[in-house]
Design an enzyme around this catalytic site. Structure first.
Site, PDB file in Angstrom:
ATOM      1  N   GLU A 195      -5.104   1.156   2.766  1.00  0.00           N
ATOM      2  CA  GLU A 195      -4.794   0.148   3.767  1.00  0.00           C
ATOM      3  C   GLU A 195      -4.817   0.708   5.178  1.00  0.00           C
ATOM      4  O   GLU A 195      -5.284   0.045   6.109  1.00  0.00           O
ATOM      5  CB  GLU A 195      -3.416  -0.472   3.477  1.00  0.00           C
ATOM      6  CG  GLU A 195      -3.117  -1.738   4.275  1.00  0.00           C
ATOM      7  CD  GLU A 195      -2.538  -1.482   5.660  1.00  0.00           C
ATOM      8  OE1 GLU A 195      -2.466  -2.446   6.449  1.00  0.00           O
ATOM      9  OE2 GLU A 195      -2.146  -0.335   5.945  1.00  0.00           O
ATOM     10  N   GLU A 196      -4.312   1.918   5.351  1.00  0.00           N
ATOM     11  CA  GLU A 196      -4.217   2.483   6.703  1.00  0.00           C
ATOM     12  C   GLU A 196      -5.581   2.731   7.338  1.00  0.00           C
ATOM     13  O   GLU A 196      -5.680   2.910   8.548  1.00  0.00           O
ATOM     14  CB  GLU A 196      -3.414   3.786   6.683  1.00  0.00           C
ATOM     15  CG  GLU A 196      -1.935   3.619   6.341  1.00  0.00           C
ATOM     16  CD  GLU A 196      -1.141   2.867   7.406  1.00  0.00           C
ATOM     17  OE1 GLU A 196      -1.718   2.484   8.434  1.00  0.00           O
ATOM     18  OE2 GLU A 196       0.064   2.650   7.188  1.00  0.00           O
ATOM     19  N   ASP A 200       6.460   2.302   6.147  1.00  0.00           N
ATOM     20  CA  ASP A 200       5.204   1.568   6.121  1.00  0.00           C
ATOM     21  C   ASP A 200       4.250   2.348   5.211  1.00  0.00           C
ATOM     22  O   ASP A 200       3.706   3.363   5.619  1.00  0.00           O
ATOM     23  CB  ASP A 200       4.639   1.441   7.534  1.00  0.00           C
ATOM     24  CG  ASP A 200       3.222   0.907   7.585  1.00  0.00           C
ATOM     25  OD1 ASP A 200       2.807   0.248   6.630  1.00  0.00           O
ATOM     26  OD2 ASP A 200       2.540   1.165   8.596  1.00  0.00           O
ATOM     27  N   HIS A 218       0.821  -1.216   0.000  1.00  0.00           N
ATOM     28  CA  HIS A 218       0.000   0.000   0.000  1.00  0.00           C
ATOM     29  C   HIS A 218       0.853   1.263   0.000  1.00  0.00           C
ATOM     30  O   HIS A 218       1.886   1.348   0.656  1.00  0.00           O
ATOM     31  CB  HIS A 218      -0.987   0.012   1.170  1.00  0.00           C
ATOM     32  CG  HIS A 218      -0.364   0.146   2.526  1.00  0.00           C
ATOM     33  ND1 HIS A 218      -0.166   1.352   3.143  1.00  0.00           N
ATOM     34  CD2 HIS A 218       0.066  -0.788   3.406  1.00  0.00           C
ATOM     35  CE1 HIS A 218       0.351   1.170   4.343  1.00  0.00           C
ATOM     36  NE2 HIS A 218       0.517  -0.129   4.524  1.00  0.00           N
ATOM     37  N   HIS A 266       4.832   3.385  12.663  1.00  0.00           N
ATOM     38  CA  HIS A 266       3.871   4.487  12.801  1.00  0.00           C
ATOM     39  C   HIS A 266       4.451   5.674  13.569  1.00  0.00           C
ATOM     40  O   HIS A 266       3.719   6.445  14.184  1.00  0.00           O
ATOM     41  CB  HIS A 266       2.566   4.002  13.445  1.00  0.00           C
ATOM     42  CG  HIS A 266       1.691   3.272  12.475  1.00  0.00           C
ATOM     43  ND1 HIS A 266       0.348   3.045  12.702  1.00  0.00           N
ATOM     44  CD2 HIS A 266       1.960   2.717  11.261  1.00  0.00           C
ATOM     45  CE1 HIS A 266      -0.172   2.395  11.664  1.00  0.00           C
ATOM     46  NE2 HIS A 266       0.802   2.178  10.791  1.00  0.00           N
ATOM     47  N   ASP A 272       3.999  -6.016   3.516  1.00  0.00           N
ATOM     48  CA  ASP A 272       3.869  -4.863   4.402  1.00  0.00           C
ATOM     49  C   ASP A 272       5.048  -4.888   5.364  1.00  0.00           C
ATOM     50  O   ASP A 272       6.014  -5.617   5.148  1.00  0.00           O
ATOM     51  CB  ASP A 272       2.523  -4.915   5.124  1.00  0.00           C
ATOM     52  CG  ASP A 272       1.965  -3.535   5.444  1.00  0.00           C
ATOM     53  OD1 ASP A 272       2.760  -2.654   5.841  1.00  0.00           O
ATOM     54  OD2 ASP A 272       0.751  -3.329   5.299  1.00  0.00           O
TER      55      ASP A 272
END
Length: 340
Positions: A212-213, A178, A61, A313, A233
């Site tokens: 995706e998030e 990410d 993603h 994150h 991922d």
């Protein structure tokens, strides 16, 4: 790593990904690979295989964490609402960009309202939350009307400065590894297969998803012929985790439950057979495009692999060794037989 650097430098919070999707689209076009967009704005490339009756799908993603303007305060500061699962403290002091609906871009800094220790006694103890954190615009504004004169309004997207850096020791540190690190790996994989004119054993779809998030990036556009679905991922690192920054992480289970046992063993066997450094791991607070696809009812064999990412994150980091091991596993996987 240079491709990752270019990708993370393109703002693309979930909901505002057209620019980075266009970049990927052009990259694949230059490689002679045809693509199409789905209605959600994701990108799909298909490489026909020897067996066209059974398909594979790999996905990574391109959407990232971000924010959106919730309120324009009377002071001229902006309140934000988060896009994606992260904490406010992870963005405190971060430079950011605000994109208006007309496409104008403004810069600012995300700060606590009670930042100055010379004024606020509780500056260090105040909770990092929506009520206390705000954007300080890099414009001469004294009130909400001043802000609106620049065209800034509720609903404008906010992206974070990636602060990307490649070190002499082989690390790359940046926001949004990410999952743009894995997007780069899939792009390089497709380029390699195309340049070498390698015939894949099965028709293989590559989905660059863009939601995706927020939970639903890869749960559509899965052909009825698709048997295996592999999400590429990040591998999550921390206390109790086996994932590191030097190997490929093969996920056994995340918050959605166990991944397909047969596919997991197949990936492990490929790594062992080809001398690829790997770690098996469980990600306790995690969901992938593969788990979204399973939840949406698709009858598929699903798996999850990726490079190990430190400080997920937040301000993330990985090493070239992890990227190389992940790339090798993906290459051998698309050339392998299916588990069913």
């Amino acid at each position: 790593m240079q491709l990752i650097k270019e990708l993370v430098s393109i703002p693309s919070p979930s909901g505002n990904t057209n620019e980075v999707i266009t970049y990927v689209e052009n990259y694949l076009s230059d490689c002679g690979i045809e693509t199409r967009r789905n209605r959600k704005g994701g990108l799909i490339a298909t490489i026909p295989g020897k067996d066209q009756s059974r398909h594979r799908m790999l996905t990574a993603h391109v959407d990232t964490l971000g924010a959106i303007v919730k309120e324009i305060k009377g002071s001229g500061r902006l309140t934000i609402d988060l896009i994606g699962g992260f904490t406010y403290n992870s963005i405190e002091g971060e430079c950011c960009k605000i994109e208006t609906s007309s496409g104008k871009m403004f810069t600012g800094t995300i700060l606590m309202h009670q930042t100055s220790v010379h004024v606020y006694k509780d500056a260090g103890k105040a909770e990092r939350n929506q009520a206390n954190m705000e954007i300080r615009l890099d414009e001469k504004v004294k009130n909400a009307d001043d802000v609106r004169e620049f065209g800034i309004e509720v609903g404008d997207f906010v992206s974070f400065d990636p602060r990307v850096e490649i070190t002499d020791g082989g690390f790359i540190k940046s926001r949004h590894l990410d999952d743009k690190a894995s997007v780069a790996l899939l792009l390089e994989l497709m380029k390699k297969v195309k340049e070498e004119q390698t015939e894949l054993p099965f028709t293989t779809h590559f989905l660059i998803s863009n939601n995706e998030e927020i939970g639903y990036g890869g749960n559509s556009n899965i052909t009825p012929e698709t048997v295996e679905y592999l999400a590429v991922d990040m591998g999550a690192m921390g206390d109790g985790q086996s994932t590191d920054e030097y190997t490929v992480s093969i996920c056994v289970k995340d918050a959605s439950g166990p991944y397909h046992y047969g596919l997991r063993k197949h990936l492990t066997n490929l790594a062992q057979k080809n001398g690829i450094g790997y770690k098996l791991d469980i990600y306790p607070y995690y969901g992938s495009d593969a788990s979204a696809a399973i939840r949406s009812g698709h009858d598929i064999v699903h798996g999850l692999v990726g490079p190990g990412i430190d400080s997920s994150h937040a301000y993330e980091r990985t090493h070239k060794d992890s990227l190389e091991n992940t790339a090798k596993l993906l290459y051998h996987y698309v050339l392998s037989e299916m588990v069913l």
